[in-house]
Write an enzyme that holds these catalytic residues in place. Structure first.
Site, mmCIF file in Angstrom:
data_model
loop_
_atom_site.group_PDB
_atom_site.id
_atom_site.type_symbol
_atom_site.label_atom_id
_atom_site.label_comp_id
_atom_site.label_asym_id
_atom_site.label_seq_id
_atom_site.Cartn_x
_atom_site.Cartn_y
_atom_site.Cartn_z
ATOM 1 N N SER A 173 0.849 -1.185 0.000
ATOM 2 C CA SER A 173 0.000 0.000 0.000
ATOM 3 C C SER A 173 0.897 1.252 0.000
ATOM 4 O O SER A 173 1.710 1.413 -0.897
ATOM 5 C CB SER A 173 -0.948 -0.042 1.200
ATOM 6 O OG SER A 173 -1.922 0.970 1.117
ATOM 7 N N HIS A 287 -7.342 -5.417 -1.238
ATOM 8 C CA HIS A 287 -6.174 -4.642 -0.856
ATOM 9 C C HIS A 287 -5.306 -5.323 0.196
ATOM 10 O O HIS A 287 -4.080 -5.294 0.096
ATOM 11 C CB HIS A 287 -6.622 -3.268 -0.349
ATOM 12 C CG HIS A 287 -5.495 -2.317 -0.095
ATOM 13 N ND1 HIS A 287 -4.638 -1.890 -1.089
ATOM 14 C CD2 HIS A 287 -5.067 -1.713 1.041
ATOM 15 C CE1 HIS A 287 -3.756 -1.062 -0.590
ATOM 16 N NE2 HIS A 287 -3.972 -0.941 0.703
#
Length: 314
Positions: A173, A287
């Site tokens: 991320s 994610h």
């Protein structure tokens, strides 16, 4: 203490407690005692801990541009011999959260395979006040990059079992963004793994599920049409032609926070430029790469990549 709850009379509390060697268990605390002792209620990971040797977590303090900070090196169990071990710098997500010395399965796994792991609570994270946390607002990759490099310098100087010739870097991320940023500036990294990253801020605008929050908070209300120079300046894509570090790109297809095109752009650019790179595109996951079998895959390919580029005879 990661979480707690009390009874209605506030005389007893149950804590979710963890430390450097324990992933976390529930403890009972008698609040009526002047010096209460924790009574352990669960031993959820005891079998794993009893059958595996845990790595030591070594805390250290350092200064970065006059600001005191904390870092930690997870030392592999085999690091007590005469040989040196490779060091992996971990970049956390967010930006935000607070890096600590608490038990980390990821760090322990990497240490069990012979890698030391470094992480530091640098600017952009929490734990040292609002100005510390907001120091990189609108300026991703500036103060936190310098802080991480100062942590790396201090760790290499302090711990003689670290091999400065075998440095790796990884993160997911925002940690993937920082990994991309670092390898474009620090060619000493011999291997990198970028997971669910941000690479091109222009194409990330409006395609991720946090565009409004990023635009109004992290980027100081800067939109690409009125701050295109800022968007380009703080896109790792701008500096990709500087990268020489062999890079593994891991990205989940259903990532709505950092869409998969970010990782694909990074991978294609590196391949186009002739930098050794591979792409692992994980289907049916998002994610955080939540599915257990996908997490096993992620660790397997990470370990293979680091072994390929950081082994002593590599």
């Amino acid at each position: 203490v990661l979480a707690f709850t009390t009874d209605a009379a506030r005389q007893r509390a149950v804590l979710l407690y963890a430390d450097e060697s324990e992933p976390g268990d529930l403890y009972l605390l008698d609040l009526t005692e002047a010096d209460p002792k924790k009574e352990r209620l669960t031993t959820l990971n005891q079998e794993l801990l009893d059958t595996n040797e845990s790595a030591d977590v070594l805390p250290f303090e350092f200064q970065s541009e006059g600001i005191p900070m904390q870092g930690w090196v997870v030392r592999p169990p085999n690091a007590s011999g005469a040989g040196k071990v490779p060091l992996l710098l971990f970049n956390g997500g967010g930006p935000g959260g607070m890096r600590t010395g608490l038990f980390s399965f990821q760090s322990q796994l990497l240490a069990a395979h012979g890698y030391a792991v470094l992480h530091a609570n640098v600017r952009g994270n929490q734990g040292r006040g609002e100005s510390f946390s907001s120091a990189i607002r609108g300026r991703w990759g500036e103060a936190d990059y310098r802080d991480n490099m100062n942590a790396l310098t201090e760790a290499l100087a302090r711990f003689d079992f670290l091999d400065r010739e075998r440095l790796g870097v990884f993160g997911g991320s925002y940690g993937g963004y920082m990994t991309n940023w670092m390898i474009s500036r620090h060619p000493e990294f011999k291997a990198a793994v970028s997971i669910n990253c941000v690479f091109n801020r222009f194409s990330h605008f409006g395609t991720g599920d946090m565009t409004a929050l990023l635009n109004h908070v992290e980027f100081d209300r800067q939109s690409p049409w009125d701050a295109n120079d800022i968007y380009w300046e703080y896109s790792p894509m701008r500096y990709v032609d500087r990268i020489r570090t062999p890079t593994l790109v891991i990205h989940a297809e259903d990532d709505h926070r950092c869409p998969v095109e970010q990782g694909e752009q990074l991978y294609f650019a590196l391949k186009y430029l002739g930098v050794p790179s591979e792409l692992v595109r994980i289907g049916n996951d998002s994610h955080g790469i939540r599915a257990p079998w996908h997490r096993v895959l992620r660790y397997d390919v990470m370990l293979e990549w680091f072994s390929r580029w950081l082994k002593e005879d590599g």
